[in-house]
Design a protein around this motif. Structure first.
Motif, PDB file in Angstrom:
ATOM      1  N   GLY A 176       0.817  -1.213   0.000  1.00 55.02           N
ATOM      2  CA  GLY A 176       0.000   0.000   0.000  1.00 55.02           C
ATOM      3  C   GLY A 176       0.845   1.254   0.000  1.00 55.02           C
ATOM      4  O   GLY A 176       1.859   1.336   0.703  1.00 55.02           O
ATOM      5  N   ASN A 177       0.431   2.233  -0.809  1.00 54.24           N
ATOM      6  CA  ASN A 177       1.192   3.485  -0.905  1.00 54.24           C
ATOM      7  C   ASN A 177       0.289   4.704  -0.787  1.00 54.24           C
ATOM      8  O   ASN A 177       0.437   5.679  -1.512  1.00 54.24           O
ATOM      9  CB  ASN A 177       2.005   3.530  -2.204  1.00 54.24           C
ATOM     10  N   GLY A 178      -0.658   4.617   0.151  1.00 54.44           N
ATOM     11  CA  GLY A 178      -1.330   5.841   0.578  1.00 54.44           C
ATOM     12  C   GLY A 178      -0.356   6.581   1.478  1.00 54.44           C
ATOM     13  O   GLY A 178       0.822   6.209   1.582  1.00 54.44           O
ATOM     14  N   SER A 179      -0.846   7.609   2.170  1.00 53.87           N
ATOM     15  CA  SER A 179       0.033   8.372   3.063  1.00 53.87           C
ATOM     16  C   SER A 179       0.725   7.453   4.053  1.00 53.87           C
ATOM     17  O   SER A 179       1.899   7.649   4.385  1.00 53.87           O
ATOM     18  CB  SER A 179      -0.777   9.391   3.847  1.00 53.87           C
ATOM     19  N   THR A 180      -0.010   6.434   4.517  1.00 52.10           N
ATOM     20  CA  THR A 180       0.541   5.551   5.540  1.00 52.10           C
ATOM     21  C   THR A 180       1.724   4.750   5.013  1.00 52.10           C
ATOM     22  O   THR A 180       2.814   4.765   5.607  1.00 52.10           O
ATOM     23  CB  THR A 180      -0.556   4.583   6.042  1.00 52.10           C
ATOM     24  N   GLY A 181       1.509   4.033   3.910  1.00 50.76           N
ATOM     25  CA  GLY A 181       2.578   3.197   3.358  1.00 50.76           C
ATOM     26  C   GLY A 181       3.812   4.029   3.041  1.00 50.76           C
ATOM     27  O   GLY A 181       4.950   3.621   3.321  1.00 50.76           O
ATOM     28  N   VAL A 199       3.369  -1.673  -4.591  1.00 51.66           N
ATOM     29  CA  VAL A 199       2.569  -0.546  -5.069  1.00 51.66           C
ATOM     30  C   VAL A 199       1.684  -1.009  -6.225  1.00 51.66           C
ATOM     31  O   VAL A 199       2.179  -1.420  -7.269  1.00 51.66           O
ATOM     32  CB  VAL A 199       3.506   0.608  -5.496  1.00 51.66           C
ATOM     33  N   ARG A 200       0.389  -0.939  -6.007  1.00 54.88           N
ATOM     34  CA  ARG A 200      -0.554  -1.362  -7.039  1.00 54.88           C
ATOM     35  C   ARG A 200      -0.852  -0.199  -7.992  1.00 54.88           C
ATOM     36  O   ARG A 200      -0.938  -0.361  -9.187  1.00 54.88           O
ATOM     37  CB  ARG A 200      -1.846  -1.846  -6.360  1.00 54.88           C
ATOM     38  N   THR A 201      -1.025   0.986  -7.395  1.00 57.22           N
ATOM     39  CA  THR A 201      -1.311   2.180  -8.204  1.00 57.22           C
ATOM     40  C   THR A 201      -0.351   3.295  -7.768  1.00 57.22           C
ATOM     41  O   THR A 201      -0.458   3.800  -6.654  1.00 57.22           O
ATOM     42  CB  THR A 201      -2.757   2.674  -7.950  1.00 57.22           C
ATOM     43  N   PRO A 202       0.612   3.653  -8.619  1.00 62.11           N
ATOM     44  CA  PRO A 202       1.526   4.731  -8.213  1.00 62.11           C
ATOM     45  C   PRO A 202       0.763   6.015  -7.868  1.00 62.11           C
ATOM     46  O   PRO A 202      -0.296   6.282  -8.448  1.00 62.11           O
ATOM     47  CB  PRO A 202       2.400   4.935  -9.459  1.00 62.11           C
ATOM     48  N   CYS A 287      -6.578  13.352  -7.761  1.00 61.21           N
ATOM     49  CA  CYS A 287      -7.674  12.395  -7.916  1.00 61.21           C
ATOM     50  C   CYS A 287      -7.720  11.518  -6.667  1.00 61.21           C
ATOM     51  O   CYS A 287      -8.770  11.311  -6.067  1.00 61.21           O
ATOM     52  CB  CYS A 287      -7.441  11.550  -9.169  1.00 61.21           C
ATOM     53  N   LYS A 288      -6.566  11.019  -6.270  1.00 58.16           N
ATOM     54  CA  LYS A 288      -6.445  10.362  -4.966  1.00 58.16           C
ATOM     55  C   LYS A 288      -5.955  11.433  -3.993  1.00 58.16           C
ATOM     56  O   LYS A 288      -5.397  12.441  -4.426  1.00 58.16           O
ATOM     57  CB  LYS A 288      -5.400   9.252  -5.025  1.00 58.16           C
ATOM     58  N   ARG A 289      -6.145  11.178  -2.719  1.00 53.01           N
ATOM     59  CA  ARG A 289      -5.658  12.157  -1.744  1.00 53.01           C
ATOM     60  C   ARG A 289      -4.149  12.298  -1.930  1.00 53.01           C
ATOM     61  O   ARG A 289      -3.423  11.296  -1.915  1.00 53.01           O
ATOM     62  CB  ARG A 289      -5.979  11.702  -0.321  1.00 53.01           C
ATOM     63  N   LEU A 290      -3.700  13.535  -2.110  1.00 53.06           N
ATOM     64  CA  LEU A 290      -2.293  13.787  -2.417  1.00 53.06           C
ATOM     65  C   LEU A 290      -1.393  13.318  -1.272  1.00 53.06           C
ATOM     66  O   LEU A 290      -1.730  13.479  -0.105  1.00 53.06           O
ATOM     67  CB  LEU A 290      -2.123  15.291  -2.624  1.00 53.06           C
TER      68      LEU A 290
HETATM   69  P1  NA7 Z   1      -5.197   4.638   1.643  1.00 58.10           P
HETATM   70  O1  NA7 Z   1      -4.890   6.026   1.246  1.00 58.10           O
HETATM   71  O2  NA7 Z   1      -6.570   4.131   1.457  1.00 58.10           O
HETATM   72  O3  NA7 Z   1      -4.162   3.689   0.881  1.00 58.10           O
HETATM   73  C1  NA7 Z   1      -4.303   2.302   0.854  1.00 58.10           C
HETATM   74  C2  NA7 Z   1      -3.253   1.717  -0.049  1.00 58.10           C
HETATM   75  O4  NA7 Z   1      -3.343   0.300   0.007  1.00 58.10           O
HETATM   76  C3  NA7 Z   1      -3.429   2.101  -1.513  1.00 58.10           C
HETATM   77  O5  NA7 Z   1      -2.153   2.324  -2.041  1.00 58.10           O
HETATM   78  C4  NA7 Z   1      -4.080   0.866  -2.119  1.00 58.10           C
HETATM   79  O6  NA7 Z   1      -3.805   0.691  -3.475  1.00 58.10           O
HETATM   80  C5  NA7 Z   1      -3.377  -0.207  -1.327  1.00 58.10           C
HETATM   81  N1  NA7 Z   1      -4.087  -1.479  -1.326  1.00 58.10           N
HETATM   82  C6  NA7 Z   1      -5.297  -1.755  -0.764  1.00 58.10           C
HETATM   83  N2  NA7 Z   1      -5.630  -3.028  -0.959  1.00 58.10           N
HETATM   84  C7  NA7 Z   1      -4.607  -3.577  -1.676  1.00 58.10           C
HETATM   85  C8  NA7 Z   1      -4.357  -4.881  -2.202  1.00 58.10           C
HETATM   86  N3  NA7 Z   1      -5.241  -5.850  -2.040  1.00 58.10           N
HETATM   87  N4  NA7 Z   1      -3.204  -5.074  -2.884  1.00 58.10           N
HETATM   88  C9  NA7 Z   1      -2.333  -4.074  -3.042  1.00 58.10           C
HETATM   89  N5  NA7 Z   1      -2.497  -2.836  -2.575  1.00 58.10           N
HETATM   90  C10 NA7 Z   1      -3.627  -2.589  -1.897  1.00 58.10           C
HETATM   91  O7  NA7 Z   1      -4.838   4.390   3.176  1.00 58.10           O
HETATM   92  P2  NA7 Z   1      -3.738   5.073   4.104  1.00 58.10           P
HETATM   93  O8  NA7 Z   1      -3.774   4.385   5.416  1.00 58.10           O
HETATM   94  O9  NA7 Z   1      -2.441   5.175   3.419  1.00 58.10           O
HETATM   95  O10 NA7 Z   1      -4.239   6.525   4.276  1.00 58.10           O
HETATM   96  C11 NA7 Z   1      -5.536   6.766   4.771  1.00 58.10           C
HETATM   97  C12 NA7 Z   1      -5.709   8.191   5.048  1.00 58.10           C
HETATM   98  O11 NA7 Z   1      -5.127   8.452   6.306  1.00 58.10           O
HETATM   99  C13 NA7 Z   1      -5.040   9.156   4.173  1.00 58.10           C
HETATM  100  O12 NA7 Z   1      -5.660   9.427   2.991  1.00 58.10           O
HETATM  101  C14 NA7 Z   1      -5.014  10.355   5.085  1.00 58.10           C
HETATM  102  O13 NA7 Z   1      -6.305  10.929   5.178  1.00 58.10           O
HETATM  103  C15 NA7 Z   1      -4.652   9.772   6.353  1.00 58.10           C
HETATM  104  P3  NA7 Z   1      -4.806   1.280  -4.621  1.00 58.10           P
HETATM  105  O14 NA7 Z   1      -4.517   2.749  -4.683  1.00 58.10           O
HETATM  106  O15 NA7 Z   1      -6.203   0.984  -4.153  1.00 58.10           O
HETATM  107  O16 NA7 Z   1      -4.448   0.556  -5.840  1.00 58.10           O
END
Ligand code: NA7
Length: 491
Positions: A176-181, A199-202, A287-290
């Motif tokens: 996962g590569n949201g802010s947390t990852g 990283v599934r979606t850069p 588009c996604k949270r920056l």
């Molecule tokens: P986010 O922003 O929801 O990110 C979750 C990440 O996990 C995102 O990169 C997802 O990829 C990835 N993801 C979820 N499920 C999978 C699977 N099955 N395989 C691979 N990757 C996956 O959560 P965060 O905790 O980082 O941040 C949450 C909020 O907290 C943030 O926006 C701030 O408000 C603070 P995807 O993009 O869906 O391809």
């Protein structure tokens, strides 16, 4: 009942619940209870303790307006400091005596003019006014990965960090590569024996400085005028306005500037052309949270770090197997896979006036009139509820503005002008129609990506207008939109 005697129950003792407690007390209410399911206050900042945990809103802006904190150590506040700030604030304002921890409300039903609450393990309470401050992102989302149960190493969600597991010398996979990852990778690159980022979606990454405030600066910030001059709170609001305009209008100048900054960050800070292409998103920035990060690109280029963009096929005893057949041997898998954003007060069972179920009202997804109230749910108010502004700005500010609005509704109850106040159904429907129409114009909808902003029908669920429009909406209730029932007077 005289003014101030009303029983007011707040559910949740995170940032918003603490705010409600302080403000209610200040307004002279004396019969308040704040129920918290966990053993201490803090919400998000209690639950998240992962390495590198940082708020991506500048510290002096991620602060109650009435309780500035000259002591923030850095431009972006570390999670532990935020938790300590909330604990200090609770103590300073005498909120402890209102708090009931380890007390999880499981049901709320409106009957005979009052809210009746039930709790896990038994017990009940009643309230004239009920406030949900239950947070937005609090239910961890676990991915469905084949064979996960077979993994012999340690695996946990980022919001359930297992501190008993040592990280030094370990091979760590972060999914996962949201802010947390991104924050975890930045914190662990170089500390782990080896780190892989799945990283599934850069994502687009906005560069940000995260310097320390010097002892002299922190001392000077004790003077509110110095702090104000240094932080320019009004100017920051202008930046939030620009940011929200970029969401609403993809062609706006702000949108173009942010896109350019993200692009330059990628082009200038990732040396290897192959890695650069792997990190290049295919959607419109915002588009996604920056993601704001001072050091992710450096971290992912560390010799002991690697980016994995190949799809995950499954998990095995010793690691993750990707679609290309490769087995990535790992000791620890961290699921930085986000949260279910549509939980809000649930799993609480809510029933409003005339037996109206929350689940019925929310059959198409959570919604609320101006994000704070619900028809048929009298004297019930939400902080950071559905359809409110959420993004790269301070949710404390949003909650304070919402409080300003809610306080005016509560005031009418306290003054005996209304026994029951709730928005009219037509007002809710009109708001909902306008909200959905506006949501379809946002970058969240048109930017070519999937994100947690979208509801199950693919419609962005957050506030789809500008920050200034939100401020206008929160300045004063449109009283025509509310029905105010005086029980005794039969109005
Ligand atoms: P986010 O922003 O929801 O990110 C979750 C990440 O996990 C995102 O990169 C997802 O990829 C990835 N993801 C979820 N499920 C999978 C699977 N099955 N395989 C691979 N990757 C996956 O959560 P965060 O905790 O980082 O941040 C949450 C909020 O907290 C943030 O926006 C701030 O408000 C603070 P995807 O993009 O869906 O391809």
């Amino acid at each position: 009942m005289t003014q101030g005697d009303q029983r007011i129950v707040v559910i949740g003792a995170g940032m918003a619940g603490i705010l409600a407690g302080i403000k209610l007390q200040e307004a002279g209410f004396t019969n308040i209870a704040i129920y918290e399911k966990a053993d201490r206050i803090g919400g998000t900042w209690r639950e998240n303790t992962y390495p590198g945990l940082t708020c991506d809103v500048p510290s002096h802006h991620y602060t109650y307006s009435f309780e500035r904190n000259p002591d923030w150590s850095r431009h972006l506040p570390p999670g532990a400091e935020i938790q300590a700030y909330f604990e200090r604030t609770v103590a300073k304002y005498g909120i402890e005596r209102l708090l009931h921890c380890n007390r999880e409300a499981t049901s709320a039903e409106f009957s005979d003019g009052r809210w009746r609450l039930g709790f896990r393990g038994g017990g009940s309470d009643e309230a004239d006014i009920l406030i949900a401050a239950t947070g937005v992102l609090h239910k961890p989302k676990y991915p469905h990965l084949n064979g996960m149960e077979r993994f012999r190493g340690h695996c946990f969600h980022s919001a359930r960090w297992d501190h008993a597991v040592a990280l030094e010398g370990k091979r760590i996979g972060i999914i996962g590569n949201g802010s947390t990852g991104v924050q975890i990778v930045s914190a662990l690159a170089g500390k782990a024996a080896f780190l892989e980022h799945y990283v599934r979606t850069p994502q687009w990454i906005m560069p940000v400085e995260n310097g320390y405030f010097s002892a002299e600066e922190r001392a000077a910030f004790r003077d509110p005028k110095v702090l104000e001059a240094a932080m320019r709170f009004e100017e920051y609001n202008a930046a939030v306005e620009r940011y929200t305009m970029a969401i609403v209008d993809m062609e706006s100048e702000g949108a173009r500037e942010m896109a350019a900054a993200c692009l330059a960050n990628l082009e200038q800070n990732v040396a290897d052309p192959v890695l650069r292409e792997q990190l290049r998103p295919d959607h419109t920035p915002l588009c996604k949270r920056l993601i704001f990060s001072p050091d992710y690109y450096q971290a992912i280029q560390h010799p002991a770090a690697a980016l994995v963009t190949e799809d995950i096929q499954g998990v095995e005893e010793t690691g993750i197997r990707t679609r290309d057949g490769r087995l990535h041997e790992l000791d620890i898998i961290v699921l930085a896979t986000g949260f279910h954003p549509d939980t809000f007060m649930r799993p609480m069972h809510f029933r409003g006036r005339n037996g109206v179920e929350l689940e019925t009202l929310w059959a198409d997804g959570p919604r609320a009139y101006l994000a704070v109230t619900l028809p048929e749910f009298p004297n019930f108010f939400m902080l950071n509820g559905p359809n409110g502004p959420v993004g790269n700005f301070s949710l404390i500010d949003i909650a304070e503005r919402q409080w300003h609005y809610i306080a005016q509704l509560i005031d009418r109850i306290a003054r005996g002008e209304c026994d029951e106040i709730a928005p009219r159904r037509e007002a809710m429907e009109e708001f909902e129609r306008a909200r959905v129409a506006a949501a379809r114009n946002t970058v969240w909808y048109r930017g070519g990506c999937d994100s947690w902003y979208l509801d199950r029908n693919g419609i962005p669920s957050s506030w789809p207008w500008s920050y200034s429009r939100f401020l206008e909406a929160m300045a004063e209730p449109d009283w025509e939109a509310f029905e105010c029932i005086g029980r005794d007077r039969g109005e």
